[in-house]
Design a protein around this motif. Structure first.
Motif, short mmCIF file in Angstrom:
data_model
loop_
_atom_site.label_atom_id
_atom_site.label_comp_id
_atom_site.label_asym_id
_atom_site.label_seq_id
_atom_site.Cartn_x
_atom_site.Cartn_y
_atom_site.Cartn_z
N UNK A 82 27.35 86.27 84.12
CA UNK A 82 26.40 87.09 83.39
C UNK A 82 26.20 86.49 82.01
N UNK A 83 24.95 86.34 81.60
CA UNK A 83 24.62 85.80 80.29
C UNK A 83 24.03 86.91 79.42
N UNK A 84 24.57 87.06 78.21
CA UNK A 84 24.06 88.03 77.25
C UNK A 84 23.15 87.31 76.27
N UNK A 85 21.89 87.69 76.24
CA UNK A 85 20.92 87.08 75.33
C UNK A 85 20.80 88.02 74.13
N UNK A 141 31.48 85.97 81.49
CA UNK A 141 30.36 86.42 80.66
C UNK A 141 30.18 85.45 79.52
N UNK A 142 28.95 84.96 79.33
CA UNK A 142 28.63 84.05 78.25
C UNK A 142 27.57 84.68 77.36
N UNK A 143 27.77 84.62 76.04
CA UNK A 143 26.81 85.19 75.10
C UNK A 143 26.03 84.07 74.42
N UNK A 144 24.75 84.33 74.17
CA UNK A 144 23.88 83.35 73.51
C UNK A 144 23.16 84.02 72.35
N UNK A 145 23.45 83.57 71.14
CA UNK A 145 22.79 84.10 69.96
C UNK A 145 21.42 83.46 69.82
N UNK A 146 20.42 84.27 69.54
CA UNK A 146 19.08 83.74 69.28
C UNK A 146 18.88 83.69 67.76
N UNK A 147 17.94 84.45 67.20
CA UNK A 147 17.73 84.40 65.75
C UNK A 147 18.98 84.84 64.99
N UNK A 148 19.55 85.95 65.43
CA UNK A 148 20.71 86.48 64.71
C UNK A 148 21.63 87.25 65.65
N UNK A 172 24.62 89.16 64.26
CA UNK A 172 25.38 89.45 63.05
C UNK A 172 25.88 90.88 63.07
N UNK A 173 27.01 91.10 62.37
CA UNK A 173 27.58 92.43 62.27
C UNK A 173 27.79 93.00 63.69
N UNK A 174 27.17 94.14 64.00
CA UNK A 174 27.32 94.69 65.34
C UNK A 174 26.81 93.77 66.43
N UNK A 175 25.83 92.92 66.10
CA UNK A 175 25.34 91.93 67.06
C UNK A 175 26.43 90.93 67.42
N UNK A 176 27.26 90.56 66.44
CA UNK A 176 28.37 89.66 66.74
C UNK A 176 29.49 90.41 67.47
N UNK A 177 29.64 91.70 67.18
CA UNK A 177 30.60 92.52 67.93
C UNK A 177 30.27 92.47 69.42
N UNK A 178 28.97 92.59 69.75
CA UNK A 178 28.54 92.51 71.14
C UNK A 178 28.84 91.13 71.72
N UNK A 223 32.18 90.39 73.23
CA UNK A 223 32.51 90.91 74.56
C UNK A 223 32.47 89.81 75.61
N UNK A 224 31.84 88.68 75.28
CA UNK A 224 31.73 87.55 76.21
C UNK A 224 32.99 86.69 76.17
N UNK A 225 33.19 85.92 77.22
CA UNK A 225 34.30 84.97 77.27
C UNK A 225 34.00 83.73 76.45
N UNK A 226 32.72 83.39 76.35
CA UNK A 226 32.29 82.25 75.54
C UNK A 226 31.03 82.64 74.78
N UNK A 227 30.87 82.07 73.58
CA UNK A 227 29.70 82.36 72.75
C UNK A 227 29.03 81.05 72.37
N UNK A 228 27.70 81.01 72.53
CA UNK A 228 26.91 79.85 72.13
C UNK A 228 25.79 80.31 71.19
N UNK A 229 25.31 79.41 70.36
CA UNK A 229 24.24 79.74 69.44
C UNK A 229 23.35 78.52 69.24
#
Length: 279
Positions: free
Chosen positions: A66-69, A98-105, A107-113, A116-122
Motif C-alpha cells: 500500500x502506498x500513501x500519497x 506500507x510506503x509513504x510518499x511526500x508530495x508538496x508537503x 509536515x506536522x500532522x502530515x509527517x505523523x501520517x 505510519x509507513x514502513x518506508x518514507x520517500x519524498x
C-alpha cells in the motif's frame, strides 16, 4: 471468419486461466487534518473521511503493498493519531508493507501520517518535518472596549474560560497551554522515534519544529530516500498494477456547492495552514 465468430473467440472458455496482476493500492491523503468535514473540494483528512479508502486499499486481492500519497500541512493531533493507528492496524492484519510518499508537503500532522509507513520517500523539493505543536488565536478585548461592548461571561469552574479571545490574556492560561503543548510534543517525538528507530540521526534541530527539503530530511533520517511514487513502486513491484483508493468527498463538495459562510471560513483556515509552508 465473421464478426460474430471473432467476438465469440475472444470470450474465455471454461477452464481457461485469466492472468490477474498483483496490486499496489494507492491511498491519497491530501488536505488539512481536521475533525470537521469541509464543503471545499480540497477537503480534509480525518478518520471518518479516509476509512472507506483505507478499507478498500487493504482489501484488494493479490495485494503486494500500500502506498500513501501524502500532501498535508498537518492539523489536529488526535485525527493524525487515529488515522495513523488505523493504517498500522490494517497493515499488521494484512501483513503487507506500507510506503509513504511526500508530495508538496508532509509536515506536522502530515509527517505523523507518513510515519505510519514502513518506508518514507519524498521529492527533492518536498517540505518534510515540522515536528512540533502550534496553536493560533486572536484577542479581541481591546476591540470590544473601543466600541463600548461589554463582555458578559458566566462559568462554573474557575478555569472554564481559559484563553477566551474576548477577555484579557492571563499569564497562568498561557503557561497551561505551554504545558499542554509540551505533552503533545513529547507524544509526537515518541511516535517518530518508535517508527523511525535507528534511522534517525541525533541532532538538536530534529525536533525543534523546523521543516526541511527532501535531501536534508533524508540526511536527518526522517525519510528513506528521494523519489516519486510511480518511480519507486515501478522499481519495487514492476509487474503490479497501481490502483487508487481516494477518500470520498462530502456531498456538497461533489455537487460543487456549500454554505457560503462555512466555505469562506474553511477557505481561510485551510489557506492559513498551507501558507505556513509557502503554498
Amino acid at each position: 471468419m465473421s464478426r460474430t465468430d471473432k467476438l465469440v473467440s475472444r470470450i474465455p472458455k471454461i477452464g481457461d486461466r485469466v492472468e490477474r496482476k498483483d496490486v499496489v493500492a494507492v491511498v491519497k491523503l491530501h488536505g488539512v487534518i481536521n475533525p470537521q468535514p469541509s464543503p471545499l473540494a480540497r477537503g480534509v483528512i480525518n478518520l471518518a473521511s479516509v476509512e472507506s479508502a483505507l478499507t478498500r486499499a487493504f482489501g484488494h486481492d493479490r495485494l503486494k503493498a500500500v502506498a500513501l500519497q501524502i500532501n498535508s500541512p498537518g492539523g489536529a493531533p488526535t485525527q493524525s493519531g487515529l488515522v495513523a493507528e488505523r493504517i498500522r492496524e490494517l497493515a499488521d492484519s494484512k501483513q503487507v508493507p506500507v510506503l509513504a510518499f511526500a508530495e508538496d508537503v508532509a509536515a506536522s500532522g502530515g509527517y505523523w501520517l507518513a510515519c505510519a509507513a514502513d518506508e518514507i520517500y519524498a521529492h527533492r523539493t518536498s517540505l518534510v518535518g515540522s515536528i512540533g505543536v502550534i496553536t493560533g488565536s486572536f484577542g479581541f478585548a481591546g476591540l470590544l472596549e473601543r466600541f463600548g461592548v461589554e463582555r458578559r461571561l458566566y462559568t462554573a469552574g474557575e478555569n472554564k474560560s481559559r484563553l477566551d479571545p474576548f477577555s484579557p490574556e492571563k499569564p497562568e492560561d498561557v503557561e497551561w497551554l505551554r504545558k499542554l503543548h509540551g505533552q503533545l510534543h513529547d507524544m509526537f517525538v515518541s511516535w517518530v522515534r518508535q517508527r523511525r528507530g535507528e534511522r534517525l540521526v541525533e541532532s538538536q534541530e530534529l525536533f525543534n519544529g523546523d521543516v526541511w527539503l527532501g535531501a536534508k530530511a533524508q540526511e536527518l533520517g526522517l525519510i528513506d530516500g528521494l523519489g516519486n511514487l510511480r518511480e519507486v513502486m515501478r522499481q519495487r513491484y514492476p509487474d503490479a498494477e497501481l490502483v487508487v483508493a481516494e477518500p470520498k468527498k462530502p456531498l456538497l463538495a461533489r455537487l460543487g456547492i456549500g454554505a457560503p459562510a462555512a466555505a469562506a471560513l474553511d477557505a481561510l483556515a485551510n489557506r492559513a495552514a498551507w501558507s505556513r509552508f509557502g503554498l
